[in-house]
Design an enzyme around this catalytic site. Sequence first.
Site, PDB file in Angstrom:
ATOM      1  CG  ASP A  33       8.612  -7.532   8.924  1.00 12.03           C
ATOM      2  OD1 ASP A  33       9.193  -7.721   7.845  1.00 12.03           O
ATOM      3  OD2 ASP A  33       7.382  -7.320   9.018  1.00 12.03           O
ATOM      4  CD  GLU A  86       6.252  -6.342   1.820  1.00 11.83           C
ATOM      5  OE1 GLU A  86       5.305  -7.078   1.506  1.00 11.83           O
ATOM      6  OE2 GLU A  86       7.377  -6.469   1.355  1.00 11.83           O
ATOM      7  CE1 TYR A  90       9.737  -3.902   1.970  1.00  8.24           C
ATOM      8  CE2 TYR A  90      11.469  -4.826   3.348  1.00  8.24           C
ATOM      9  CZ  TYR A  90      10.250  -4.950   2.703  1.00  8.24           C
ATOM     10  OH  TYR A  90       9.557  -6.124   2.794  1.00  8.24           O
ATOM     11  CG  HIS A 140       8.039  -4.892  -3.619  1.00  5.52           C
ATOM     12  ND1 HIS A 140       7.778  -3.965  -2.647  1.00  5.52           N
ATOM     13  CD2 HIS A 140       7.687  -6.091  -3.084  1.00  5.52           C
ATOM     14  CE1 HIS A 140       7.307  -4.557  -1.568  1.00  5.52           C
ATOM     15  NE2 HIS A 140       7.242  -5.852  -1.810  1.00  5.52           N
TER      16      HIS A 140
END
Length: 913
Positions: free
Chosen positions: A484, A413, A404, A393
Amino acid sequence: MKKHVFSAGLIMLLIAGQVSAQEFVSKRNIDNNGRVDLITFNSGLSAKSTNVNDILKQSLNLDSRSTLQSIKTDLDPSSSFIDEKFQLYYDGIKVQYVVYTLHSQNGKMESLSGNVFPITDVTTKPTLNAASALNSAIKHTSAQKYMWEDAEYVKENSYKKPDGELVLIPIEQNDGSFKLLLAYKFDIYAAQPLSREYVYVDALDGKILMTDAIIKHANNFYGDNATSSHNESSIENSAVLNAKLALVSGTAATRYSGSQTISTTLVGSSYTLRDSSRGSGVFTYNLKKGTALKSTDFTDNDNNWTAAEFNNSTYDNAALDAHWGVSNTYDYFKNTFNRNSYNNAGAVLKSYVHYSSGYENAYWSGSEMVYGDGASTFSPLTALDVTAHELGHAVCEYSANLVYARESGAINEGLSDIWGAVVENAYAPTKQNFLIGEDITKTSPYYLRSMSNPNSGLGAQPDTYLGTYWKAATSSCSPSQANDQCGVHSNSGVLNHFFYILTQGKSGTNDIGNAFSVTGIGFAKSAKIIYRMETSYLTSNSTYANVLTYAIQSAKDLYGGGSAEAIATQNALYAVGLGTAYSGGSTADTIAPSTPTNLAASGTTSVATNLSWTASTDNVGVTGYDVYSGSTLLGNTASTTTSITGLVASTTYSFSVKAKDAAGNASASSNVLSVTTGSTTTPPVSYCASKGNSTSDEKISKVVFGTISNSSTGTAGYENFATQIANVNKGSAYTITITPKWTSTSYNEGYAVFIDYNGDGDFADAGETVFTKAASKTTPVSGSITIPASAITGNTRMRVSMKYNGIPTSCETFSYGQVEDYTLNIKATGTVNSLTNVKVNSAINIYPNPVKDVLNITAEGNFSYQIYSESGQMVMSGEANEKMLNVQKLTTGLYLIKISQNGKTTSHKLVKK
């Protein structure tokens, strides 16, 4: 104000003077979102020309208020490419996330990559000062304590209360387009409760425009993300410190990877987990279950860090894994790509172990790595693939800097999972490299994610773009921890599986029916392709459509077009639902797809019907389906479902479908389906007025009911969304969900929903108040509505009302809140599908559509026309021999225009704006 679009309407200034774009642009690649993402130049353009900046500006059609500033130049160690990144500024203000990369080879300009956004009506003068904007950001975060209040952390890391940076930021609109808005950008690092994110505050009214998570937490996923910039002054301090200390090699009994050699430093009479040989240092610290990030050393008296000493009740051997893993990750990027730490400038690497108590996460904070000890689901989260994932990351932050959220966050991710697998393969090849978290997971299945089978694991992921387990990631999804960030962990499975297939090879059929066969190219080559894609091509708002373009281009850069590596890359992307299979070579594909079967209709009304069919298969891959009415081609779609609109009432149509592949081969026709439309549209009715007088403090943000999922941005007290239709069945129950939006303070809101079940133009009959909710601060509110058997069949009105501090009535004007109207198409029985539109094509067409003033009609000779409102009322008609109709007097909304000529009538849906 004039609209400026920096796309590829290209004019260039060369030595010979001003020339046409076609003389130097070889190709403009348009991604699946309809935007330019790669401009390829003709040969001969010098990368050392003094007017390169002018060339790029004119290539992007930038006006005089725009500038490009070179911010970084890299030489790709795996090729002879030089990649120079340019940051866009407008009126001297940085356009956040908009960076373009010029790719040059052997002194010649090859291509220009980056996402293209429109510049439309841009405001560059703030009406709010930075201090007020910071107050809005702090109020949004609502933390009990912030890291700038931690004196020790501030001293070590030079982090301070943010001043705010004025930027222009592209905000995605409901239709998928982007608009540049003026904002203050703040890096808000909260200590309690823990969070770190960029907060963008509207510089005109103080509203929160968006947040970009730097730290993220989600159940069943270890937390991470690196999209931060930060001060590196602590690097020098660490380097100076270690220059005075003795670096030595020690032996460590790690928790997850056996006995390993580590680099340590002798401080006084004790050895510490400090290593000054890599960049500006690798330091591993002991938080002792605290949450304040203090630099407390782990120590050993003889530099033999044994299991007897460190495999204890506090899991201190986990620190040995973190120290060894971070060092290996540094070594991998340095030895393979000559990258000196995550920022390629020797940034210090700090790890904090034993964070908090029972903490089931690990994360990259934008400045350091922090690891919890786990609890019921995880053991201490310091395994090799975890440490590599976190540093992955950090690499992303200083290269692609992917936002993100939504698809860009999923790619973020996926890249970190890929680096976890790659580093683990390099330094622990006997581990299960394509499983993520297999060393730390306590519960069955004993791994977090699988790259070879993303559908399995604790967090089931899609292995195909838009396939099984795909989470909604469109502009209608508002990113949050609860969802998420719109599926960043779930949807990363597509990139994970692409990498697995590219590396190992695989044959099969994906979720959308495409058969594939890929020969793997191994870890080393696939990792080089991923690294070039990430560091040289991807930008902050990249999507999977851009991955398709940039992964293939990266493979071509490294190994050549038509190489086995480039072919494998394209075919591996196709295997996960992106693009088409490779069809080059000397042997032409002459095999047609199989015939589509089970063509069926549903939801038929007087003007529309929904079609669905069973997917075809092909030796290379199905690229789409042609839809016919009789022998007339209506259009094509990549889906196995579609909606046909603009039909004529009480008319019988014969539909059929053919499948096509990339070589243009067409299948035999499906079964011919006969569909008869309904008799009429719903008679026009007039409904009472209802509205809120002010939406300055609260309004309706989103309504979900059946196939309606509407995120509204309007600020009027009444919004007419009657063009949005939900197909519903009598006797069936549907959930209504209403989400409020507050400008700042949350207020008590009451709700009511009304449906005109008998179609008489009011909501006064028994049972037509279908949902109420007493005033509260709950968000969202939900309830169940069952369509009664006594309801009319056809279109009718649904009204949704939100009122401050009380339950609204159907025809009320109230002080604060909002009212929205929708349409329901009530059916007797059957299943309703939410499908994709196919435009009806015929010998007669209309444009532009939507139209503002003048409608153009393609027709030979005289014709007659009738225009009907959405309720079925004729509002215009006549005979015409001109091909232009003045529709300026029509009100905004949805219409049906029928055009008759030579005994034939065509119908078209018309949107008046």
